[in-house]
Design an enzyme around this catalytic site. Structure first.
Site, mmCIF file in Angstrom:
data_model
loop_
_atom_site.group_PDB
_atom_site.id
_atom_site.type_symbol
_atom_site.label_atom_id
_atom_site.label_comp_id
_atom_site.label_asym_id
_atom_site.label_seq_id
_atom_site.Cartn_x
_atom_site.Cartn_y
_atom_site.Cartn_z
ATOM 1 N N CYS A 1 0.813 -1.222 0.000
ATOM 2 C CA CYS A 1 0.000 0.000 0.000
ATOM 3 C C CYS A 1 0.846 1.271 0.000
ATOM 4 C CB CYS A 1 -0.956 -0.011 1.183
ATOM 5 S SG CYS A 1 -2.141 -1.356 1.044
ATOM 6 N N HIS B 1 -3.360 7.167 2.082
ATOM 7 C CA HIS B 1 -3.773 5.851 1.585
ATOM 8 C C HIS B 1 -5.133 5.520 2.202
ATOM 9 C CE1 HIS B 1 -3.919 1.648 0.730
ATOM 10 N NE2 HIS B 1 -3.733 1.298 1.982
ATOM 11 N N ASN C 1 -10.086 -0.364 -0.696
ATOM 12 C CA ASN C 1 -8.630 -0.261 -0.645
ATOM 13 C C ASN C 1 -8.057 -0.820 -1.953
ATOM 14 O OD1 ASN C 1 -5.918 -0.502 -0.172
ATOM 15 N ND2 ASN C 1 -6.123 -1.481 1.833
HETATM 16 O O1 UT7 Z 1 -3.883 -1.241 3.287
HETATM 17 C C1 UT7 Z 1 -3.074 -2.175 3.907
HETATM 18 C C2 UT7 Z 1 -3.131 -2.070 5.357
HETATM 19 N N1 UT7 Z 1 -4.362 -2.618 5.852
HETATM 20 C C3 UT7 Z 1 -5.043 -1.961 6.774
HETATM 21 O O2 UT7 Z 1 -4.678 -0.870 7.121
HETATM 22 C C4 UT7 Z 1 -6.197 -2.665 7.448
HETATM 23 C C5 UT7 Z 1 -6.095 -2.500 8.925
HETATM 24 N N2 UT7 Z 1 -7.138 -3.180 9.682
HETATM 25 C C6 UT7 Z 1 -8.434 -2.778 9.649
HETATM 26 O O3 UT7 Z 1 -8.787 -1.855 8.937
HETATM 27 C C7 UT7 Z 1 -9.407 -3.444 10.571
HETATM 28 O O4 UT7 Z 1 -8.699 -4.246 11.500
HETATM 29 C C8 UT7 Z 1 -10.464 -4.327 9.841
HETATM 30 C C9 UT7 Z 1 -11.440 -3.439 9.100
HETATM 31 C C10 UT7 Z 1 -9.781 -5.289 8.890
HETATM 32 C C11 UT7 Z 1 -11.269 -5.120 10.875
HETATM 33 O O5 UT7 Z 1 -11.876 -4.230 11.811
HETATM 34 P P1 UT7 Z 1 -11.717 -4.475 13.367
HETATM 35 O O6 UT7 Z 1 -12.481 -3.421 14.037
HETATM 36 O O7 UT7 Z 1 -10.251 -4.595 13.675
HETATM 37 O O8 UT7 Z 1 -12.466 -5.867 13.554
HETATM 38 P P2 UT7 Z 1 -11.894 -7.240 14.119
HETATM 39 O O9 UT7 Z 1 -10.963 -7.874 13.156
HETATM 40 O O10 UT7 Z 1 -11.436 -7.044 15.528
HETATM 41 O O11 UT7 Z 1 -13.219 -8.087 14.164
HETATM 42 C C12 UT7 Z 1 -14.313 -7.725 15.037
HETATM 43 C C13 UT7 Z 1 -15.423 -8.730 14.829
HETATM 44 C C14 UT7 Z 1 -14.955 -10.173 14.925
HETATM 45 O O12 UT7 Z 1 -16.001 -10.915 15.529
HETATM 46 P P3 UT7 Z 1 -15.921 -11.301 17.091
HETATM 47 O O13 UT7 Z 1 -14.658 -12.105 17.247
HETATM 48 O O14 UT7 Z 1 -15.885 -9.997 17.813
HETATM 49 O O15 UT7 Z 1 -17.174 -12.089 17.298
HETATM 50 C C15 UT7 Z 1 -14.840 -10.606 13.483
HETATM 51 O O16 UT7 Z 1 -15.014 -11.995 13.327
HETATM 52 O O17 UT7 Z 1 -15.982 -8.575 13.511
HETATM 53 C C16 UT7 Z 1 -15.965 -9.845 12.849
HETATM 54 N N3 UT7 Z 1 -15.796 -9.617 11.429
HETATM 55 C C17 UT7 Z 1 -16.824 -9.352 10.614
HETATM 56 N N4 UT7 Z 1 -18.128 -9.250 10.816
HETATM 57 C C18 UT7 Z 1 -18.924 -8.953 9.772
HETATM 58 C C19 UT7 Z 1 -14.637 -9.591 10.707
HETATM 59 N N5 UT7 Z 1 -14.905 -9.313 9.430
HETATM 60 C C20 UT7 Z 1 -16.247 -9.149 9.346
HETATM 61 C C21 UT7 Z 1 -17.123 -8.839 8.282
HETATM 62 N N6 UT7 Z 1 -18.431 -8.749 8.538
HETATM 63 N N7 UT7 Z 1 -16.683 -8.624 7.029
#
Ligand code: UT7
Length: 331
Positions: free
Chosen positions: A115, A256, A286
């Site tokens: 990225c 980004h 993204n």
């Molecule tokens: O460009 C390259 C660099 N990449 C980035 O900068 C991405 C950085 N990371 C992020 O933007 C975020 O971590 C994400 C958007 C990928 C995820 O958001 P988060 O707030 O960190 O969520 P999480 O991974 O902690 O997941 C929270 C919950 C989990 O469920 P439980 O364990 O709380 O029951 C996940 O299983 O959300 C669940 N989850 C989803 N639910 C519905 C994960 N993906 C999804 C989804 N839809 N697509």
């Protein structure tokens, strides 16, 4: 800092016409429009049709950027393609683009920084122009992320889209205009947090790697999120401080686009109000190396970015890779 100042002479972007909306994804994996919007800010992404590759998108953006610079393809001396989804591991996508657009005098190469590929490519390209080694450099950020995304993995498939952006760099006609300074860093300790495990020399493609779906993006979202929040703001602060500036001196913050929450926290840290922050992740997701040119293009088209504006470009990506540039806009 530069031997001679280098400006962005033109900008053009290309995205494939087909849309993948949050409603489409709701039918493919266990997710909701509400979750995606709240956690990421993404509403839709553009996705290529089967058979369309990174060099195809890159060539579209490149041809238009060359035209807008008032140049011909044979005026281009250097092509850098920032990408994490080359058409093939080799030859480089830069070679494929060179042939497609007829840039018969150019040399070039691909730059792998995920990225941060666009910020890295801008710095490398502008330094080569600054040093006098080349005159017109074509810098492209292009990715077909849909080719390496697992559309059964809800943690990643909602995040990414396809797109390309290109700029032509040349010596500044006005010494006040152009790329003023840059700052970059890498931190390889975060390598496992965002990667595509198979298909390289460590784990060459085999039936097993395909069965285990290892040719797709794997991300530990929380680890990347925390690193990105910490380091996007930090690198911007360092660059501003070195130039005796604060966020208040900037006209626009062009980050980004990985997550709206990451962008806003960095903007807040350097004191940029929301109206000076470009957000277009809602429409494109993204697109990895293409997010910054797509955001710049939106800012120009909406009249938010004008000649003479002082702007900051910044990125964090897999690697980890981090980059930031200070630019006095000249278009
Ligand atoms: O460009 C390259 C660099 N990449 C980035 O900068 C991405 C950085 N990371 C992020 O933007 C975020 O971590 C994400 C958007 C990928 C995820 O958001 P988060 O707030 O960190 O969520 P999480 O991974 O902690 O997941 C929270 C919950 C989990 O469920 P439980 O364990 O709380 O029951 C996940 O299983 O959300 C669940 N989850 C989803 N639910 C519905 C994960 N993906 C999804 C989804 N839809 N697509």
């Amino acid at each position: 800092m530069n031997v001679r100042r280098v400006e962005i002479k033109s900008l053009a972007t290309y995205v494939p016409p087909r849309l993948l909306t949050n409603a489409d994804l709701e039918k493919m994996v266990d997710t909701t429009d509400e979750w995606i919007m709240q956690r990421t800010g993404i509403r839709q992404r553009h996705i290529v049709d089967p058979g369309v590759a990174t060099s195809d998108l890159a060539a579209e953006a490149a041809k238009e950027a060359i035209k807008r610079a008032g140049l011909k393809p044979e005026d281009i001396d250097l092509i850098i393609v920032g990408t994490v989804t080359p058409d093939m591991l080799f030859p480089s996508t830069a070679c494929l683009v060179q042939h497609k657009i007829g840039a018969t005098r150019a040399w070039g190469f691909d730059l792998s920084a995920a990225c941060s590929a666009f910020t890295y490519s801008l710095t490398v390209g502008s330094q080569l122009v600054a040093a006098g080694g080349v005159k017109n450099a074509l810098v492209i950020g292009a990715d077909v992320m849909s080719s390496i995304i697992d559309y059964t993995d809800r943690a990643t498939c909602v995040l990414f889209g396809d797109g390309a952006g290109a700029v032509v760099l040349a010596p500044s006609s006005d010494p006040n205009i152009g790329i003023l300074d840059f700052e970059h860093m890498i931190d390889g300790s975060g390598g496992n947090a965002l990667c595509m495990p198979a298909g390289g020399s460590r784990m060459p493609a085999s039936h097993e790697t395909v069965d285990q779906r290892l040719h797709y993006v794997k991300q530990d979202g929380q680890t990347v999120f925390k690193f990105a929040v910490r380091n996007t703001g930090a690198i911007c602060e360092r660059l501003l401080k070195r130039n005796n500036l604060t966020g208040h001196d900037l006209d626009l913050f062009v980050s980004h686009q990985a997550n709206k929450r990451i962008i806003m926290s960095a903007a807040e840290r350097i004191g940029m109000p929301e109206e000076k922050v470009v957000i277009n992740i809602d429409r494109f997701g993204n697109t990895t190396a293409a997010t910054i040119p797509l955001a710049l293009n939106d800012a120009v088209e909406s009249g938010r970015l004008k000649k003479g504006h002082l702007i900051m470009l910044t990125s964090v990506g897999a690697g980890f890779t981090v980059g930031s540039l200070l630019v006095r806009w000249g278009l």
